[in-house]
Scaffold this motif. Structure first.
Motif, short mmCIF file in Angstrom:
data_model
loop_
_atom_site.label_atom_id
_atom_site.label_comp_id
_atom_site.label_asym_id
_atom_site.label_seq_id
_atom_site.Cartn_x
_atom_site.Cartn_y
_atom_site.Cartn_z
N LEU A 301 -5.17 0.26 12.54
CA LEU A 301 -4.81 -0.75 13.53
C LEU A 301 -4.98 -0.20 14.94
CD1 LEU A 301 -1.54 -2.30 12.05
CD2 LEU A 301 -3.78 -3.39 12.21
N ASP A 302 -5.53 -1.01 15.81
CA ASP A 302 -5.58 -0.70 17.24
C ASP A 302 -4.46 -1.50 17.89
OD1 ASP A 302 -6.05 -0.42 19.93
OD2 ASP A 302 -8.20 -0.86 19.81
N PHE A 303 -3.33 -0.86 18.11
CA PHE A 303 -2.16 -1.58 18.60
C PHE A 303 -2.38 -2.15 19.99
CE2 PHE A 303 -0.39 0.96 15.20
CZ PHE A 303 0.44 0.05 14.56
N LEU A 304 -3.21 -1.51 20.80
CA LEU A 304 -3.46 -2.01 22.14
C LEU A 304 -4.31 -3.28 22.12
CD1 LEU A 304 -4.11 1.33 24.06
CD2 LEU A 304 -1.99 0.00 23.90
N ALA A 305 -5.04 -3.48 21.03
CA ALA A 305 -5.89 -4.66 20.93
C ALA A 305 -5.24 -5.79 20.14
CB ALA A 305 -7.22 -4.29 20.28
N LEU A 306 -4.09 -5.53 19.54
CA LEU A 306 -3.47 -6.53 18.66
C LEU A 306 -3.01 -7.77 19.41
CD1 LEU A 306 -1.25 -4.65 16.05
CD2 LEU A 306 -3.34 -5.93 15.66
N GLY A 307 -2.45 -7.57 20.59
CA GLY A 307 -1.83 -8.69 21.28
C GLY A 307 -0.49 -9.05 20.65
N ALA A 308 -0.06 -10.27 20.87
CA ALA A 308 1.24 -10.70 20.36
C ALA A 308 1.17 -10.97 18.86
CB ALA A 308 1.70 -11.95 21.09
N LEU A 309 2.27 -10.66 18.16
CA LEU A 309 2.42 -11.01 16.76
C LEU A 309 3.34 -12.22 16.68
CD1 LEU A 309 2.82 -7.49 15.13
CD2 LEU A 309 0.75 -8.88 15.35
N GLU A 310 2.86 -13.27 16.04
CA GLU A 310 3.55 -14.57 16.05
C GLU A 310 4.25 -14.82 14.72
OE1 GLU A 310 2.29 -19.28 16.76
OE2 GLU A 310 0.77 -17.71 16.62
#
Length: 402
Positions: A301-310
């Motif tokens: 996972l690229d956490f900086l690219a994930l954005g918000a988790l809904e």
């Protein structure tokens, strides 16, 4: 069941039931990364014989299983031409042999639908390490399945991403949620391709639209189940059996990104979540190597690219299949088997253009409303219930063509 020290002192011998489906293909991709750890004993296919031929030539299993003598002839000719020494078995008996052979350590149960129940049970009776991706085995015969697993010392490891996530978030050897301090299990789902579509448009969606899952690449039947959320309903039933959970101990939650695959909330307020790419190779690799870890071939996972988790509350008006599944689990007995059978008929009818999308749940509901429920004491009663529910679904289907 062999202990773990014995199991990992030499390559594990693996049977993949349903090797040409999406789970089977992903399993073979993981196995190919670790030839020193795994040896493929048997592969099986129902329709995609050409794909099975390629798999046999590449992996040279000892056995390949096909559904009919005609398919066996096609496979034999191709393997002879390729100088592949794989032996061919036929039919349900062949599946059961491939699953229960004394030489097999681990069985990956990836046959879709009720057809996978008997060979999966054969693996359980033989005390195998079972990587369970065939949720219908637990849906149809959960009590008998788990009882047999305990009696035969079979080890059940869940491959479904949600159940695998829960398994990873629970203490090792957890037999009681209460004793482990668990408050509830949070079973997540994406909501499928129609999560935001106006409900009044759902009767007009096509099979191809229903099969375009926003996050996962899956077969057509399970893709339609994801669109109706029946897949999540079946997972709800499966989770009750796998984790010895009461239906009131499991909540369902929409998570459109499919990054958090499920969560476990504890009495002290802690919530453990398992995260990862929406890629089935991760839970497959976890189960294959458990309690160790191996490379799955999945990017991190690229956490900086994930954005918000809904996270979104479920609307049961949009997903009536969920209410049907919950009711079947609460009724117990043979109700879940009837639910599964009726749903298989309904989904196939939708894929064939015989009914529209919302009629899938309506057809299942019609069957369940007239279902006379009993508690099974043996597997033959499960099969009888399956056939009875299918017959009932076909009767209702003849009256409700779209």
């Amino acid at each position: 069941m062999r202990d773990d020290l014995t199991l990992f002192s030499r390559p594990q011998r693996i049977t993949v039931l349903g090797s040409t489906g999406s789970i089977g293909v992903n399993t073979l991709e993981v196995l190919a990364l670790h030839p020193e750890r795994f040896e493929i004993f048997a592969l099986t296919a129902h329709q995609q014989i050409d794909k099975l031929i390629s798999q046999c030539v590449r992996f040279a299993p000892r056995f390949a299983v096909v559904p009919s003598p005609a398919a066996a002839e096609v496979l034999k000719a191709a393997l002879t031409a390729a100088q592949c020494q794989t032996e061919i078995l036929v039919g349900e008996a062949g599946l059961c042999c491939a699953a229960s052979d004394a030489a097999v350590d681990t069985v990956v149960a990836a046959i879709v639908g009720g057809a996978g129940l008997k060979p999966t049970m054969a693996a359980v009776r033989a005390g195998k390490r079972l990587l369970l991706a065939n949720k219908e085995a637990l849906v149809m015969a959960g009590g008998l399945f788990m009882q047999t697993a305990a009696q035969c010392n079979a080890q059940i490891l869940p491959v479904d991403s949600e159940h695998n996530a829960i398994f990873q978030c629970l203490p090792v050897g957890c037999n009681s949620l209460a004793d482990a301090g668990v408050k509830r299990i949070l079973l997540t789902g994406s909501g499928g391709p129609f999560r935001q579509m106006p409900i009044e448009q759902l009767p007009f969606v096509t099979a191809d639209q229903a099969c375009k899952h926003p996050n996962w690449a899956m077969g057509r039947k399970i893709s339609v189940d994801s669109a109706t959320m029946m897949n999540k309903g079946l997972e709800f039933i499966e989770a009750c059996w796998l984790f010895n959970a009461h239906p009131n101990e499991i909540d369902l939650l929409l998570h459109p990104q499919s990054i958090i695959h499920s969560m476990v909330e504890y009495l002290d307020g802690s919530v453990l979540a398992q995260m990862g790419q929406p890629d089935m190779r991760t839970p497959i690799a976890h189960c294959l190597a458990w309690p160790q870890r191996i490379d799955s071939g999945v990017r991190g996972l690229d956490f900086l690219a994930l954005g918000a988790l809904e996270f979104v509350a479920l609307c049961e008006r949009r997903y009536p299949a969920l209410a049907l599944a919950k009711a079947a689990m609460r009724d117990g007995g043979l109700a879940p088997a009837a639910l599964n059978a009726a749903n298989e008929i309904a989904v196939e009818a939708f894929l064939q253009g015989q009914i529209n999308f919302i009629q899938i749940s309506e057809l299942v509901d019609n069957v369940m409303q007239s279902w006379q429920n009993t508690e099974p004491s043996e597997l033959d009663e499960v099969y009888a219930a399956d056939q009875s529910a299918r017959a009932g679904a076909l009767r209702h289907l003849s009256q409700m063509r779209c």
